[in-house]
Design an enzyme around this catalytic site. Structure first.
Site, mmCIF file in Angstrom:
data_model
loop_
_atom_site.group_PDB
_atom_site.id
_atom_site.type_symbol
_atom_site.label_atom_id
_atom_site.label_comp_id
_atom_site.label_asym_id
_atom_site.label_seq_id
_atom_site.Cartn_x
_atom_site.Cartn_y
_atom_site.Cartn_z
ATOM 1 N N CYS A 199 -7.031 -18.295 -47.932
ATOM 2 C CA CYS A 199 -8.030 -18.945 -47.063
ATOM 3 C C CYS A 199 -8.881 -17.971 -46.256
ATOM 4 O O CYS A 199 -10.102 -17.945 -46.388
ATOM 5 C CB CYS A 199 -7.366 -19.882 -46.058
ATOM 6 S SG CYS A 199 -6.572 -21.301 -46.816
ATOM 7 N N HIS A 259 -10.778 -19.819 -41.301
ATOM 8 C CA HIS A 259 -9.367 -20.087 -41.092
ATOM 9 C C HIS A 259 -9.171 -20.156 -39.575
ATOM 10 O O HIS A 259 -9.496 -19.211 -38.872
ATOM 11 C CB HIS A 259 -8.527 -18.966 -41.705
ATOM 12 C CG HIS A 259 -7.067 -19.255 -41.658
ATOM 13 N ND1 HIS A 259 -6.251 -18.789 -40.662
ATOM 14 C CD2 HIS A 259 -6.289 -19.985 -42.476
ATOM 15 C CE1 HIS A 259 -5.012 -19.210 -40.893
ATOM 16 N NE2 HIS A 259 -5.005 -19.938 -41.978
#
Ligand SMILES: *[C@@H]1O[C@H](CO)[C@@H](O)[C@H](O)[C@H]1NC(C)=O
Ligand SMILES: *[C@@H]1O[C@H](CO)[C@@H](O)[C@H](O)[C@H]1NC(C)=O
Ligand SMILES: *[C@@H]1O[C@H](CO)[C@@H](O)[C@H](O)[C@H]1NC(C)=O
Ligand SMILES: *[C@@H]1O[C@H](CO)[C@@H](O)[C@H](O)[C@H]1NC(C)=O
Length: 508
Positions: free
Chosen positions: A75, A129
């Site tokens: 991510c 993130h």
């Protein structure tokens, strides 16, 4: 009176410039097992399509990039990369703790760039993130308050869970909160956007299908038990170096998975029924978010904004649903680096354009800037640590104008590992036919590979082995191709760019 005139002139300028709004949708952990991707580059063999009518509908009016690759299958590194348009060796983000502005440079992100051009920029859900590695969703990117959302109904005991729909009215799932906020924000932004006074960049980040797979129970009816299958390669590739492997820790962190005694070791698998349950729950989570995307797109249309709004849609990387006996991302396998990407540009992609050229997520920044009609962003110089505005990709707009144009013939991805107390980087290129990876010593202080210390290598021939079940790197018959790929990998992405990418101007 003077104020009014300035207002009128600004207004006319905004309209005459014809700048478009941008709706920027990100889905987490989404593999391209979508109707729109059906065909040769579909992940996993023998798998059915997921039920995603809204994403497929968007794809049918978009430039659909069937072979788009993320720069790292995790991510935060992937998002830091595509949001800045720079690769991990420039952002210096390889993990879930490091913030690009602290280690790579004070880089201008996509929304920040639009903000600097007078756009209203709003973000919600998971765009970066969330956490220390984005300084809580990168405040510099947004002109409006950020909505993060609440993780209702999620816990560490259940890797997946269907919630009775009736219970969700009072305590909505996180992605419903995000979609509702997107709809409210669109209503708020619409008047100024329609008058041409202030265009918007609206970023909507959905959490599912990230673990835990929590969804409204009613959505599971899209997937009868008998329609869901186990993958036919629940084993590690023959001759795979162990450094290529991860232990599926992300899945394993849930108590119900721990209870199965699954270790994630090479050539072990989960019980058949657990594999089916997880796959079904993943698919259901995707269909749930698909319906929410439908709601947001319907509102864009109802407000009369869709003819003047670019819609970009991406997943942040692929996901293993039991392929190779493994789960989640964290590798250089094709199933992890290959992810969905599409861009709908009113007036340019209305009939739908499918491209099978190799593309990369760093291409998004220059593409969206060109699609929206704001001033272009230059290609980064070799060392761009102090250059705030630049990118390391290539605008995809030429593919709309001429689908057969000479294009880059490889995509670059990477994944770091620790091995015998050393930092190792797995550098990967995906070409028309092959995936080639070299695991080399990586010098953390300088962020540079040591190509003289190759720990291991992998070569998969997608023409005969699309699921990457045989590592042929030591096959004598492959030594020539291996040498060519190694050369291209080491020469790097810059040498792979076609000259048109470097000279590509805007002509207006
Ligand atoms: C980073 O750049 C932005 C403008 O692009 C500026 O406002 C900010 O102060 C900079 N941060 C640092 C730490 O230099
Ligand atoms: C998870 O399971 C444990 C043991 O059964 C229990 O004590 C705990 O309350 C559960 N947590 C949640 C959030 O349900
Ligand atoms: C895993 O299983 C595959 C298929 O049977 C085999 O080719 C491979 O060598 C095995 N890997 C290891 C490390 O045992
Ligand atoms: C790919 O492009 C590079 C750089 O333009 C070139 O050197 C190489 O020969 C090409 N490879 C193939 C297989 O076409």
């Amino acid at each position: 009176m003077k104020g009014l005139w300035i207002f009128v002139i600004v207004n006319i300028l905004a309209i005459s410039k014809g700048r478009k709004n941008v709706l920027f949708i990100v889905m987490d952990d989404l593999r391209p097992q979508l109707g729109a991707y059906n065909g040769p580059y579909f992940p996993g063999s023998g798998q059915s399509l997921m039920h995603t009518p809204n994403i497929d509908g968007l794809a049918s009016k978009s430039l659909l990039l069937k072979r788009a690759y993320v720069q790292q299958a995790l991510c935060s590194p992937s998002r830091a990369s595509f949001m800045t348009g720079r690769r991990p060796d420039t952002t210096h983000v390889y993990d879930l703790y490091t913030y690009f502005r602290s280690v790579g440079g004070n880089f201008t992100t996509i929304p920040q760039y639009f903000k600097s051009k007078g756009y209203e920029t709003a973000g919600m859900g998971k765009i970066y993130h969330p956490g220390v590695d984005s300084n809580n969703n990168d405040p510099l990117s947004w002109s409006m308050p950020y909505l993060r959302g609440d993780h209702n109904w999620e816990d560490k005991n259940h890797s997946w869970k269907g919630i009775p729909d009736s219970l969700l009215k009072d305590r909505p799932l996180i992605d419903k909160q995000i979609a509702d906020h997107a709809i409210n924000t669109l209503q708020h932004l619409a008047p100024a956007a329609k008058s041409g006074h202030k265009p918007f960049f609206l970023a909507v980040g959905f959490y599912r299908p990230h673990l835990p797979f929590v969804f409204p129970q009613s959505f599971i009816h899209n997937y009868p038990w008998s329609d869901v299958h186990v993958p036919d390669n629940q084993f590690a590739p023959r001759s795979m170096p162990t450094i290529a492997w991860t232990h599926s820790n992300e899945l394993w962190s849930y108590q119900d998975i721990k209870d199965t005694k699954f270790t994630g070791d090479i050539n072990t698998t989960l019980p058949h029924a657990t594999v089916i349950k997880l796959r079904r729950a993943y698919y259901t989570s995707v269909s749930w978010v698909d319906s929410l995307i439908g709601n947001v797109l319907a509102e864009l249309s109802r407000l009369g904004l869709d003819s003047n709004t670019v819609v970009s849609f991406v997943g942040d990387h692929g996901w293993k649903l039991g392929e190779h006996g493994a789960w989640a991302k964290h590798t250089n396998f094709n199933v992890d680096t290959h992810a969905p990407m599409m861009v709908k540009i009113p007036g340019m992609t209305d009939k739908g354009i499918v491209s099978e050229k190799l593309t990369e997520f760093v291409d998004l920044f220059p593409t969206l800037v060109e699609a929206a009609g704001v001033s272009p962003v230059p290609l980064c110089p070799e060392n761009s640590a102090t250059v705030s505005v630049c990118h390391e990709g290539q605008s995809l707009i030429p593919l709309i104008k001429n689908p057969n144009i000479a294009w880059k013939n490889a995509s670059f991805s990477q994944y770091p590992r620790r091995h015998s107390h050393h930092d190792i980087m797995g550098y990967t290129i995906t070409t028309d036919r092959y995936r080639y990876t070299e695991w080399v010593r990586f010098n953390k202080p300088t962020y540079k590979p040591d190509w003289n210390t190759v720990v291991d290598a992998e070569l998969y021939d997608h023409q005969v082995d699309p699921n990457e079940n045989i590592n042929k790197v030591h096959y004598h018959s492959q030594s020539n191709i291996k040498m060519q790929l190694s050369q291209q990998l080491r020469a790097g992405w810059r040498d792979t760019l076609p000259s048109s990418a470097i000279s590509h101007g805007f002509g207006r």
